[in-house]
Design a protein around this motif. Structure first.
Motif, PDB file in Angstrom:
ATOM      1  N   VAL A   1      -2.240  -5.792   0.826  1.00  6.10           N
ATOM      2  CA  VAL A   1      -0.792  -5.980   0.879  1.00  6.10           C
ATOM      3  C   VAL A   1      -0.124  -4.761   0.250  1.00  6.10           C
ATOM      4  CG1 VAL A   1      -0.826  -7.298  -1.287  1.00  6.10           C
ATOM      5  CG2 VAL A   1       1.168  -7.436   0.204  1.00  6.10           C
ATOM      6  N   VAL A   2       0.938  -4.272   0.881  1.00  7.82           N
ATOM      7  CA  VAL A   2       1.724  -3.152   0.371  1.00  7.82           C
ATOM      8  C   VAL A   2       2.967  -3.706  -0.317  1.00  7.82           C
ATOM      9  CG1 VAL A   2       3.071  -1.112   0.994  1.00  7.82           C
ATOM     10  CG2 VAL A   2       0.910  -1.586   2.162  1.00  7.82           C
ATOM     11  N   ILE A   3       3.212  -3.294  -1.552  1.00  3.94           N
ATOM     12  CA  ILE A   3       4.382  -3.768  -2.298  1.00  3.94           C
ATOM     13  C   ILE A   3       5.258  -2.583  -2.691  1.00  3.94           C
ATOM     14  CG2 ILE A   3       5.229  -4.951  -4.355  1.00  3.94           C
ATOM     15  CD1 ILE A   3       2.714  -6.589  -4.452  1.00  3.94           C
TER      16      ILE A   3
ATOM     17  N   THR B   1       3.221  -0.558   5.854  1.00  2.00           N
ATOM     18  CA  THR B   1       2.405  -1.742   6.132  1.00  2.00           C
ATOM     19  C   THR B   1       1.625  -1.560   7.427  1.00  2.00           C
ATOM     20  OG1 THR B   1       3.953  -3.197   4.959  1.00  2.00           O
ATOM     21  CG2 THR B   1       2.467  -4.241   6.545  1.00  2.00           C
ATOM     22  N   ARG B   2       2.302  -1.039   8.427  1.00  4.18           N
ATOM     23  CA  ARG B   2       1.623  -0.798   9.709  1.00  4.18           C
ATOM     24  C   ARG B   2       0.637   0.354   9.617  1.00  4.18           C
ATOM     25  NH1 ARG B   2       5.643   0.186  14.424  1.00  4.18           N
ATOM     26  NH2 ARG B   2       6.686   1.423  12.827  1.00  4.18           N
ATOM     27  N   SER B   3       1.077   1.477   9.040  1.00  3.57           N
ATOM     28  CA  SER B   3       0.233   2.673   9.059  1.00  3.57           C
ATOM     29  C   SER B   3      -1.008   2.515   8.183  1.00  3.57           C
ATOM     30  CB  SER B   3       1.038   3.899   8.606  1.00  3.57           C
ATOM     31  OG  SER B   3       1.366   3.822   7.234  1.00  3.57           O
ATOM     32  N   MET B   4      -0.926   1.677   7.152  1.00  5.59           N
ATOM     33  CA  MET B   4      -2.078   1.462   6.280  1.00  5.59           C
ATOM     34  C   MET B   4      -2.933   0.279   6.725  1.00  5.59           C
ATOM     35  SD  MET B   4      -0.481   2.248   2.506  1.00  5.59           S
ATOM     36  CE  MET B   4      -2.113   2.325   1.779  1.00  5.59           C
ATOM     37  N   ARG B   5      -2.614  -0.289   7.893  1.00  5.83           N
ATOM     38  CA  ARG B   5      -3.358  -1.427   8.441  1.00  5.83           C
ATOM     39  C   ARG B   5      -3.385  -2.597   7.458  1.00  5.83           C
ATOM     40  NH1 ARG B   5      -3.063   2.622  11.261  1.00  5.83           N
ATOM     41  NH2 ARG B   5      -4.540   3.222  12.902  1.00  5.83           N
ATOM     42  N   ALA B   6      -2.284  -2.776   6.733  1.00  5.53           N
ATOM     43  CA  ALA B   6      -2.214  -3.870   5.763  1.00  5.53           C
ATOM     44  C   ALA B   6      -1.983  -5.203   6.472  1.00  5.53           C
ATOM     45  CB  ALA B   6      -1.109  -3.613   4.748  1.00  5.53           C
ATOM     46  N   ASP B   7      -2.312  -6.277   5.791  1.00  4.62           N
ATOM     47  CA  ASP B   7      -2.108  -7.618   6.336  1.00  4.62           C
ATOM     48  C   ASP B   7      -0.707  -8.138   6.050  1.00  4.62           C
ATOM     49  OD1 ASP B   7      -5.053  -8.514   7.103  1.00  4.62           O
ATOM     50  OD2 ASP B   7      -5.153  -7.460   5.187  1.00  4.62           O
ATOM     51  N   LEU B   8      -0.033  -7.510   5.094  1.00  2.00           N
ATOM     52  CA  LEU B   8       1.258  -8.020   4.648  1.00  2.00           C
ATOM     53  C   LEU B   8       1.995  -6.897   3.927  1.00  2.00           C
ATOM     54  CD1 LEU B   8       2.658 -10.856   4.671  1.00  2.00           C
ATOM     55  CD2 LEU B   8       1.744 -11.203   2.381  1.00  2.00           C
TER      56      LEU B   8
END
Length: 445
Positions: free
Chosen positions: A45-47, A88-95
């Motif tokens: 998850v990216v915060i 979030t998209r570029s790091m292939r994060a789930d959230l």
């Protein structure tokens, strides 16, 4: 199911008062984490956050919640809301999570959630998370607890992305721009991006102290920008809000240009360049009738969504349009972003300015607006719009406008406010209609 926590733009409220407490934030992290624990891959998850004091507390609480259910956390620090969606998209994060109360004062805060595709969560997703908040959430085994790390190059990644949306054949050399970052999330990235494109940047609102975000500055308080543009002889002024997902512009004469005019400019330009899709523009019920008439005059249609940039985006996706936004300055350009992006929208405006070589006052005024008045009435509780006296005042207002204008009454999705808007040919009638309805709402308490 009635939503207790989520409004039209995530969860928002007064810090250290439910629902905006560290305890609730940790539960949100656990609930959202559990919902997005899908598949056998390592979850992430990216915060991000803006610059308000409570951001540290909320970031720590959310991090504890996510890691406790087995999600890794990537903290990117103060960053615009659209940057969090992009990362979030570029790091292939789930959230993705943005901690911000947007244009509100420092004492408020909020939590916005993005799915792995970078889009804000749907109402259904938010309802599922709310349902999980009232349950016992399974915690990860000790060896499966998530890790948290802070990355240092997030700002550079976003600056590179934003610059990539500006036409390669153009530069901002010699263009004097006053940039107001509201002491908010874009205080570093926005001035840097414009400087790298060649602009002479005069930056204000770039000294956050945890308390001064949106304090008489930024897109909702443009007086400081207007004065600085006139004082310095700048070609244009750009104001972002606390999380930099909205934009207001000031021309070289100090006149405010709202989101309706900016959307008209971008839509017309993209139509001329053959880039516009869907035969029109998605705006909201708040946008001026003048915008609708302008679009009709150039063969385009205005599609109206309910207030909230997420609803604008939903209609854009459903109808296949690539430009949409709100009068308040949330402008969504889906060729580039999954949410409103004040900096990217500003770069589109600046590209037209330098391409034409004309002054901002000429380029940015595409139509005359009809008189429109919006007033907010705060209420302590109950349902003011259900009162017979308020209903009667609304009916009387509609009768006075008599088909020559519009009346829009709605309850805010983020604050205890009733918003009363009227629009018509006669400003005197518009003012009287709004004042009478506001008085009825106040008397109904």
């Amino acid at each position: 199911m009635t939503r207790k926590y989520f409004g039209t733009d995530g969860i928002r409220g007064l810090t250290n008062t439910p629902p905006m407490t560290a305890e609730v934030a940790m539960k949100v992290g656990q609930a959202a984490g559990q919902k997005f624990l899908r598949g056998s891959h390592k979850h992430r998850v990216v915060i991000g956050k803006d610059t308000r004091l409570s951001g540290y507390m909320m970031e720590s609480a959310l991090t504890a919640g996510f890691t406790s259910v087995g999600m890794d956390v990537v903290q990117v620090g103060p960053m615009p809301t659209p940057a969090v969606a992009m990362l979030t998209r570029s790091m292939r994060a789930d959230l993705g999570v943005m901690i911000s109360a947007s244009h509100n004062p420092f004492h408020d805060n909020g939590i916005k959630l993005f799915g792995p595709d970078g889009y804000k969560l749907s109402d259904d997703d938010e309802r599922e998370i709310e349902a999980l908040l009232g349950t016992d959430i399974a915690l990860a085994a000790p060896a499966a607890i998530g890790r948290a790390r802070r990355i240092d190059d997030a700002q550079g990644r976003y600056i590179h992305f934003a610059k990539s949306t500006f036409p390669e054949a153009l530069r901002l050399d010699g263009l004097k721009v006053v940039l107001d970052c509201a002491h908010g999330a874009a205080y570093k990235v926005a001035p840097e991006a414009l400087w790298e494109l060649g602009a002479e940047v005069i930056a204000i609102g770039v000294s956050p102290d945890g308390f001064n975000i949106n304090d008489q500055i930024g897109s909702t308080h443009p007086a400081a920008l207007q004065a600085k543009v006139v004082e310095t002889g700048a070609a244009i002024g750009i104001a972002l809000d606390g999380d930099a997902d909205r934009l207001i512009v000031v021309d070289e004469k100090g006149k405010i240009i709202d989101g309706d005019q900016l959307m008209a400019l971008i839509t017309q330009r993209w139509q001329q360049d053959g880039r516009l899709r869907g035969g029109g523009l998605v705006a909201t019920v708040m946008s001026n009738l003048g915008l609708e008439r302008f679009l009709k005059g150039i063969g385009l249609e205005l599609f109206r969504a309910q207030v909230g940039d997420r609803y604008v985006l939903e209609m854009m996706r459903a109808r296949g349009l690539n430009v949409g936004g709100e009068q308040s300055g949330h402008i969504i350009l889906s060729d580039y972003a999954t949410t409103g992006d004040g900096l990217v929208a500003a770069l589109q405006v600046l590209s037209v300015l330098v391409a034409t070589g004309k002054p901002a006052s000429e380029v940015l005024h595409l139509f005359d607006t009809l008189p429109q008045l919006l007033k907010n009435v705060r209420f302590a509780g109950g349902a003011p719009l259900e009162a017979a006296s308020v209903k009667a005042a609304i009916a009387a207002g509609e009768a006075r406008l008599n088909g020559t204008g519009r009346l829009l009454i709605r309850k805010s999705g983020t604050e205890p406010l009733i918003r009363v808007m009227a629009e018509g040919e006669d400003i005197g009638v518009v003012t009287e209609v709004v004042d009478e309805i506001c008085a009825a709402v106040q008397d109904s308490k």
